[in-house]
Design an enzyme around this catalytic site. Structure first.
Site, PDB file in Angstrom:
ATOM      1  CB  VAL A  78     104.700  41.524-111.801  1.00  0.00           C
ATOM      2  CG1 VAL A  78     105.647  41.311-110.622  1.00  0.00           C
ATOM      3  CG2 VAL A  78     105.289  40.890-113.060  1.00  0.00           C
ATOM      4  CB  CYS A  79     101.457  44.755-109.131  1.00  0.00           C
ATOM      5  SG  CYS A  79     102.859  45.775-109.652  1.00  0.00           S
ATOM      6  CB  THR A  80      97.737  40.826-109.937  1.00  0.00           C
ATOM      7  OG1 THR A  80      97.279  41.997-110.622  1.00  0.00           O
ATOM      8  CG2 THR A  80      96.538  40.012-109.497  1.00  0.00           C
TER       9      THR A  80
END
Length: 248
Positions: A78-80
């Protein structure tokens, strides 16, 4: 390495003071030592290593607006996608005099490797804003970024959150705080919309209605009388005595 001087007496630096040399990797975090950050609190200052070298947060922001957003670890799915989305929108933030800065609770060397994936996945030629290395989770603690279970693991262990967004104005005051769960991706366009609304409100003395977008009508605050509203805004539409719309 993240830095601070006050570990010995277990007191946090004041929001206006940078933190200095950490003497060990892990420490005991206590809730009673944690600053209470609210809307219009001064954003705590810190000095840390980033993917663009060591920086002092307040000095980095200078006279600009800022968006600080955090991540629990590198190479997370998700953070990517989130970092890629903010990077693609960076020209829009630049136009609004907003500096972006990310944070992840791992080291800068690992961040630099992660950036290669972000550039590839998001079709970026170059990722161009700094990511703080917060291995010791000091900034995460200072900004109260974790959920209840995560706080128990700040001194060591898995922390699934550290997923907060802070919009900070040129006076270094926090104007927006959003904390997301691990499973929900952020809305980068919403952060941009909020900045447009805040800047419009600051410049014109207005507030914005639900789902407001630039160019749409704004609301005259109830504290402004009809007579003063006419002088300041010219024509306006009264829906209720407390709800008056005017052109932006």
């Amino acid at each position: 390495m993240f830095t601070r001087t006050l570990l010995q007496n277990r007191k946090l630096a004041s929001p206006q003071q940078p933190m200095r040399t950490a003497t060990r990797l892990l420490r005991t975090f206590k809730q009673e030592d944690q600053p209470r950050l609210r809307i219009n609190s001064v954003a705590p200052n810190f000095t840390a290593n980033t993917t663009q070298g060591q920086l002092n947060f307040h000095e980095y922001l200078g006279s600009s607006w800022g968006v600080l957003f955090s991540h629990p670890a590198d190479f997370t799915p998700v953070c990517t996608t989130e970092l890629g989305a903010f990077a693609r929108l960076k020209p829009e933030f630049d136009q609004r005099n907003v500096k972006l800065i990310g944070l992840s609770a791992e080291g800068v060397d690992k961040h630099n490797s992660w950036i290669k994936d972000i550039e590839e996945i998001s079709s970026l030629q170059k990722f161009s804003f700094p990511i703080v290395g917060d291995v010791e989770r000091e900034v995460a603690f200072l900004y109260d970024m974790v959920d209840e279970e995560g706080f128990k693991n700040l001194s060591g262990g898995i922390v699934a959150t550290i997923r907060s967004v802070y919009v900070i104005d040129p006076s270094k005051k926090i104007r927006l705080i959003i904390t997301y769960p691990a499973s929900v991706g952020r809305n980068s366009a919403e952060v941009l919309r909020v900045i447009d609304a805040l800047q419009k409100g600051d410049a014109k003395g207005v507030v914005t209605p639900v789902d407001w977008q630039p160019g749409q009508d704004v609301i005259i605050p109830p504290t402004v009388s009809d007579a003063d509203a006419t002088k300041k805004f010219g024509e306006f539409k009264t829906v209720k005595p407390y709800l008056r719309f005017t052109k932006a």
